[in-house]
Design a protein around this motif. Structure first.
Motif, PDB file in Angstrom:
ATOM      1  N   LYS A  78     -11.691   5.193   6.366  1.00  7.85           N
ATOM      2  CA  LYS A  78     -12.229   6.401   5.752  1.00  7.85           C
ATOM      3  C   LYS A  78     -13.423   6.929   6.541  1.00  7.85           C
ATOM      4  CE  LYS A  78     -13.889   8.307   1.382  1.00  7.85           C
ATOM      5  NZ  LYS A  78     -14.300   8.048  -0.007  1.00  7.85           N
ATOM      6  N   ARG A  79     -14.240   6.027   7.088  1.00  6.56           N
ATOM      7  CA  ARG A  79     -15.391   6.473   7.880  1.00  6.56           C
ATOM      8  C   ARG A  79     -14.932   7.162   9.155  1.00  6.56           C
ATOM      9  NH1 ARG A  79     -19.052   5.245  11.871  1.00  6.56           N
ATOM     10  NH2 ARG A  79     -17.816   3.534  12.701  1.00  6.56           N
ATOM     11  N   GLN A  80     -13.892   6.614   9.795  1.00  6.83           N
ATOM     12  CA  GLN A  80     -13.417   7.191  11.043  1.00  6.83           C
ATOM     13  C   GLN A  80     -12.537   8.426  10.818  1.00  6.83           C
ATOM     14  OE1 GLN A  80     -14.198   6.362  14.172  1.00  6.83           O
ATOM     15  NE2 GLN A  80     -15.703   4.997  13.245  1.00  6.83           N
ATOM     16  N   LEU A  81     -11.907   8.480   9.648  1.00  2.00           N
ATOM     17  CA  LEU A  81     -11.056   9.624   9.311  1.00  2.00           C
ATOM     18  C   LEU A  81     -11.511  10.180   7.963  1.00  2.00           C
ATOM     19  CD1 LEU A  81      -7.518   8.255  10.244  1.00  2.00           C
ATOM     20  CD2 LEU A  81      -8.705  10.101  11.400  1.00  2.00           C
TER      21      LEU A  81
ATOM     22  N   SER B 289      -7.617  10.978   2.116  1.00  2.39           N
ATOM     23  CA  SER B 289      -7.929  10.986   0.684  1.00  2.39           C
ATOM     24  C   SER B 289      -7.002  10.109  -0.133  1.00  2.39           C
ATOM     25  CB  SER B 289      -7.866  12.423   0.145  1.00  2.39           C
ATOM     26  OG  SER B 289      -6.590  12.984   0.386  1.00  2.39           O
ATOM     27  N   ALA B 290      -6.015   9.475   0.508  1.00  2.00           N
ATOM     28  CA  ALA B 290      -5.061   8.668  -0.255  1.00  2.00           C
ATOM     29  C   ALA B 290      -4.584   7.478   0.560  1.00  2.00           C
ATOM     30  CB  ALA B 290      -3.879   9.521  -0.702  1.00  2.00           C
ATOM     31  N   VAL B 291      -4.081   6.476  -0.160  1.00  2.00           N
ATOM     32  CA  VAL B 291      -3.528   5.254   0.435  1.00  2.00           C
ATOM     33  C   VAL B 291      -2.140   5.053  -0.158  1.00  2.00           C
ATOM     34  CG1 VAL B 291      -3.747   2.752   0.640  1.00  2.00           C
ATOM     35  CG2 VAL B 291      -5.798   4.194   0.695  1.00  2.00           C
ATOM     36  N   CYS B 292      -1.132   4.834   0.677  1.00  2.00           N
ATOM     37  CA  CYS B 292       0.197   4.542   0.133  1.00  2.00           C
ATOM     38  C   CYS B 292       0.544   3.084   0.391  1.00  2.00           C
ATOM     39  CB  CYS B 292       1.264   5.475   0.711  1.00  2.00           C
ATOM     40  SG  CYS B 292       1.850   5.100   2.370  1.00  2.00           S
ATOM     41  N   SER B 293       1.260   2.504  -0.562  1.00  2.00           N
ATOM     42  CA  SER B 293       1.671   1.108  -0.452  1.00  2.00           C
ATOM     43  C   SER B 293       3.077   0.966  -1.020  1.00  2.00           C
ATOM     44  CB  SER B 293       0.702   0.192  -1.218  1.00  2.00           C
ATOM     45  OG  SER B 293       0.742   0.466  -2.606  1.00  2.00           O
ATOM     46  N   GLY B 294       3.704  -0.161  -0.728  1.00  2.00           N
ATOM     47  CA  GLY B 294       5.094  -0.374  -1.124  1.00  2.00           C
ATOM     48  C   GLY B 294       5.268  -1.178  -2.389  1.00  2.00           C
ATOM     49  N   ALA B 295       4.283  -1.148  -3.298  1.00  2.00           N
ATOM     50  CA  ALA B 295       4.391  -1.918  -4.544  1.00  2.00           C
ATOM     51  C   ALA B 295       5.567  -1.427  -5.376  1.00  2.00           C
ATOM     52  CB  ALA B 295       3.089  -1.801  -5.339  1.00  2.00           C
ATOM     53  N   ILE B 296       6.375  -2.369  -5.853  1.00  2.00           N
ATOM     54  CA  ILE B 296       7.523  -2.027  -6.691  1.00  2.00           C
ATOM     55  C   ILE B 296       7.357  -2.573  -8.111  1.00  2.00           C
ATOM     56  CG2 ILE B 296      10.011  -2.329  -7.039  1.00  2.00           C
ATOM     57  CD1 ILE B 296      10.334  -2.481  -4.024  1.00  2.00           C
TER      58      ILE B 296
END
Length: 805
Positions: A176-179, A183-190
């Protein structure tokens, strides 16, 4: 401060951010500077190029099984990648719903020679190959070596120095500091609440949105979607009955489809491997625009030679990249110079020191001090006396001239409730449900900002309360800009469902309010709008379409508690906005009952008992997001399955005393809807229409109700409620909530109505020792209420919910 190990010298050389430095190697950037910024935003060709720019984006259809990508970007996303099929498909779904993947984040073992860690959170088998994902996709990869371990094993995570979750926090914080545009994080939680809650915790601390588009989806459908949409993945670990490391490791997922479904039928394994049955490594997918990975050499490592369920994993020895499109050259893993590519960053930092400072909880004396400036006669408080569950409500009276706005009013009310809680030895952690009533829904964002300063995850370690937010005509009855009701439990046995991730399952609750709270077999569901879960936007088509979507959302939540709104609803409240035209209001009731009937028929166990649900419609000025309808079901969720749920329609008549000269009449039955469950739960809605009011008040002429008429109507209602309680073998002390919906058309202030109802209850208490004179009812100003959306014109509507201790 954490140290960022840069694998690109340009950052220091040109005094620019590391990501901007990485972009200096972009040939297109140099030729077309107009398309690129000079700092942290990638140009179109530097970013994810998995989508042909000539494609358009039709509306995503869940049933098609094919992913169509959108050029519209709603959020810039960093993707948590393990190398597995799920995290790659989660990226594809994020793009489908209009988001843009701008970076990858991966956590790997501290020792390169280690394949698998004993981690509850992270897949690490195949981590040696993840380094190539940056080259394959053409976007930066941020990696961190895992220093922590599993220290906090409870389901709901709390900040714990040295826990492996803190490694994720440090990694994403640096991303987040570098970019800064991320604004969001995606993950593969099912299906893993353990993993989802930890990702959501980190996102909450960093002010990021969690995207989990695979959450709660049918695993069989997901597996087929992944295969059909070009996910080329191989198994790199097996650990389940029926899976042989020597036979099944290294196999493509598509070739194991039938095997996995067969094992699901035989042994109940999860076909997507959510129970740890197997892990995969993605070698190619539509997102790999530059190259695909070819595994040249590997070996099987046996972790356990158990005769029933042997465990083994695949250790990669060598691999190479096969470049796509314009560049068909082959490059092996030994010659890939990722430092030169400039897209690989390794994040260091100590996870054994506290990352955040928890907000301290104010004590009763400090909260009370903040209320010193508020006159006692302005703050109105109501509190029930039930032993294990009680209600508190608070509003400001006659504040039209003294209020300085929503924020001040809401802070005052929240402080008063907090003071009441602390004074009784409780806190926000004991609150099950909150009704937040606002005078103007345009202040919703401001109200949320104030709300979250009082009710936080840290103050509610057992789960944040569920919530319903409604605009009411508060100023018309001179009661300030905010009115709050809270339902409080004196124990910590509540079970909270709080999914903050945006998914295709049900609308997310990103703030400190949950989808549902279960306590003592009662499921209190948050108010649901007709939001499309993956986009969090209201569905189009009008009130009936919104209602159908809202009911679908409610059903998804109720299924998490092995229940259904179609069979287990005790009380069903539908808020209707004034923006609904009369013709459309006529269709709402039919749509509601039609959808519930379809749900009942679709249940596999159609023999389950159906409760005699009570329905109430309330007319309000406005709803969140400008919605036309909001639904709020209250469900009975049976926990003791040895006792069959019983629905009592007409209990045997007990001798009930009469008050104020009211004698039982047959027409009284037309006033009441009642649902009694198992002899210990009683819900009642009592509706007094104009016609019934004339039967009660012989002096009433026309529709103009005076305070004298209201006094007689209030006594009549209390008399019938008393009779209903006695018929149900309940008493006044069993009441959890008692609301009187007062239409503003009566032109009676809350202060005047409060005096009338208090006087009636005082008179009842004089002749009935089970009724305490302490105020335990709430007066709710509304535009109207009734049994049907076409007749929300009751003179008075009573809603009672009681449960034996």
């Amino acid at each position: 401060m954490d140290r960022l190990v840069l694998l690109n010298e340009n950052a220091d050389r040109y005094n620019m951010s590391p990501i901007a430095a990485a972009l200096t190697n972009c040939e297109y950037r140099m030729k077309h500077p107009v398309d690129c910024t000079t700092d942290t935003t990638f140009c179109k060709r530097c970013l994810l190029g998995a989508v042909d720019n000539s494609r358009t984006s039709p509306k995503p259809q869940r049933t098609s099984g094919e992913i169509s990508f959108s050029r519209r970007s709603e959020m810039k996303v960093v993707a948590l990648v393990s190398g597995g099929k799920d995290s790659c498909f989660a990226m594809m779904k994020s793009i489908q719903f209009g988001h843009e993947i701008v970076a990858l984040a991966n956590l790997m073992p501290a020792d390169d020679s280690v394949d698998e860690l004993d981690s509850y959170m992270y897949q690490t088998v195949g981590h040696q190959i993840i380094v190539s994902y940056a080259e394959c996709m053409g976007i930066p990869l941020f990696r961190r070596r895992i220093q922590g371990s599993t220290r906090h094993q409870k389901l709901n995570y709390r900040i714990t120095p040295g826990d492996e979750v803190e490694d994720m926090y440090i990694l994403l914080k640096e991303v987040k500091r570098q970019l800064p545009s991320v604004s969001a994080v995606c993950s593969g939680a099912i299906a893993s609440d353990y993993q989802r809650l930890r990702v959501e915790s980190v996102c909450s601390r960093l002010g990021l949105v969690s995207l989990a588009y695979l959450w709660k989806q049918d695993q069989s459908l997901l597996l087929h979607e992944m295969i059909n949409n070009g996910i080329l993945a191989i198994t790199v670990k097996v650990a389940a009955m029926g899976l042989d490391p020597m036979k099944h490791l290294g196999k493509e997922l598509s070739s194991l489809d039938s095997v996995l479904h067969k094992l699901n039928k035989l042994y109940g394994i999860n076909v997507c491997g959510e129970g740890g049955e197997y892990e995969t490594l993605t070698l190619d997918c539509p997102l790999f625009k530059n190259a695909r990975i070819e595994l040249d050499e590997s070996k099987v490592v046996m972790h356990s030679s158990d005769s029933i369920a042997p465990v083994g994993f695949l250790h990669p020895i060598s691999f190479h990249l096969e470049y796509k499109a314009k560049n068909s050259s082959i490059c092996d893993n030994n010659s890939v110079d990722h430092e030169k590519v400039g897209l690989l960053f390794e994040i260091e930092g100590d996870c054994f020191h506290g990352s955040d400072t928890l907000q301290s909880v104010a004590d009763a004396s400090s909260v009370s001090h903040l209320l010193d400036d508020v006159p006692d006669d302005r703050l109105q408080i109501s509190c029930s006396r039930m032993q294990n569950t009680f209600a508190i409500s608070c509003w400001l009276q006659d504040s039209r001239d003294t209020s300085s706005g929503l924020q001040d009013d809401l802070k005052t009310v929240l402080r008063k409730i907090e003071s009441e809680l602390l004074g009784r030895g409780y806190g926000w952690k004991n609150v099950l449900y909150i009704h937040l009533y606002l005078a103007d829904m345009d202040d919703f964002a401001l109200a949320n900002e104030t709300y979250v300063s009082f009710i936080t995850q840290e103050k509610c370690p057992f789960g944040v309360p569920s919530r319903s937010t409604i605009e009411l005509p508060l100023l018309q009855v001179r009661s300030g800009n905010a009115y709050i009701e809270v339902l409080v439990a004196n124990d910590q046995s509540k079970r909270v469902l709080h999914v903050q991730s945006i998914s295709s399952w049900a609308p997310s609750c990103i703030g400190p309010y949950s989808q549902a709270t279960l306590h003592k077999e009662i499921l209190y569901m948050a108010g649901q709008l007709g939001l499309n879960p993956p986009t969090m936007t209201l569905c189009s088509g009008g009130a009936t379409h919104e209602l159908e979507q809202a009911l679908t959302n409610c059903e998804a939540v109720s299924e998490s508690f092995n229940s259904s709104i179609s069979t287990s609803s005790v009380l069903f409240i539908t808020y209707c906005s004034t923006r609904i035209q009369l013709e459309e209001r006529k269709k709402i009731e039919d749509k509601l009952h039609g959808v519930l009937e379809e749900m009942r028929h679709s249940k596999k166990d159609s023999s389950s008992k159906v409760l005699d649900t009570i329905y109430l419609y309330i007319h309000v000025p406005n709803l969140p997001k400008g919605a036309l309808v909001e639904v709020k079901p209250v469900l009975y969720v049976q926990e003791n399955f040895d006792t069959e749920a019983e629905n009592l329609h007409d209990s045997s008549k007990l001798h009930t005393p009469t008050y104020w000269g009211f004698q039982h009449e047959d027409w009284h039955k037309s006033c009441i809807q009642k649902c009694v469950v198992n002899g210990n739960i009683c819900a009642v809605v009592l509706s007094v229409t104009n016609e019934l009011a004339r039967n009660i008040c012989s002096s009433l002429r026309g529709n103009q109700i005076s305070e004298e008429h209201l006094e007689l109507v209030s006594k009549f209602c209390i008399c019938l409620l008393n009779e209903a309680l006695l018929d149900s073998a309940c008493c006044w002390e069993d009441i959890k909530s008692l609301r009187f919906y007062l239409p503003t058309s009566l032109n009676i202030t809350l202060e005047a109505a409060s005096i009338i109802f208090s006087r009636a209850f005082n008179e009842l208490a004089e002749s009935n020792p089970t009724v305490h004179v302490d105020r335990f009812f709430n007066l709710i100003p509304v535009l109207g209420a009734g049994r049907a959306p076409t007749s929300m014109d009751d003179i008075l509507t009573c809603e009672l919910f009681a449960q034996k201790s």
